[in-house]
Design a protein around this motif. Structure first.
Motif: not given
Length: 182
Positions: A48-70
């Motif tokens: 359940a924790v792995l599902y939430q954290e990565s959907k069982f994908v080995s190379n999952a990463r957090t999204p990028n941050k953007y300045v001015l949305g771009v």
């Protein structure tokens, strides 16, 4: 490569069914069992924790941050891999366990990390290993944040923790009926 635990770059076909996941990814079953034996964390909680954290994908990463949305300005955090372990926490795990060659993209290492971390949560915060909701909150907020109750003012995180708990219960019921797990 996938049988070694490092090549699952797509989620399992049916993530709603624990038995289906373990049938499709046999190396997951071995990793979850090893962590349960070593650390005592139930398989359904790990899943359940792995599902939430990565959907069982080995190379999952957090999204990028953007300045001015771009303009991309890097990742939201250093969380990476199946367990979405932060760089500093992963390094602490590797030093504490002596597993210096552990990789966040290896399911066996990722579940071992979760077992190690969840046992620290049990010792430091008194959260039972079978308590998916509490373990997830401490996993997300860190041990100090959990002790301070930082999650209490995050309604979105409380909803996610409830979802993790619900999924853990569903997975547990499915695994009880799953003959291939034995």
């Amino acid at each position: 490569v996938a049988s070694c635990g490092g090549g699952d770059k797509t989620p399992p076909r049916n993530m709603e069914n624990a038995c289906s996941i373990l049938q499709e990814r046999k190396h997951f079953k071995r990793a979850f069992r090893a962590t349960q034996r070593k650390w005592g964390v139930p398989i359904n909680v790990q899943m359940a924790v792995l599902y939430q954290e990565s959907k069982f994908v080995s190379n999952a990463r957090t999204p990028n941050k953007y300045v001015l949305g771009v303009l991309p300005m890097g990742r939201q955090s250093s969380a990476y891999g199946y367990a979405q372990a932060l760089d500093a926490t992963w390094d602490h795990y590797r030093n504490s366990t002596g597993n210096r060659s552990a990789k966040r993209t290896n399911i066996r290492d990722a579940t071992d990390f979760m077992g190690w971390y969840m046992n620290q949560t049990k010792e430091r915060n008194g959260v039972a290993l079978s308590d998916a909701r509490g373990q997830y909150l401490a996993y997300h907020e860190g041990h100090t944040g959990y002790n301070r109750g930082t999650y209490k003012n995050k309604s979105w995180l409380l909803r996610v923790a409830d979802q993790v708990d619900d999924r853990s219960r569903r997975y547990r019921h499915q695994l009880e009926k799953c003959t291939r797990l034995r």
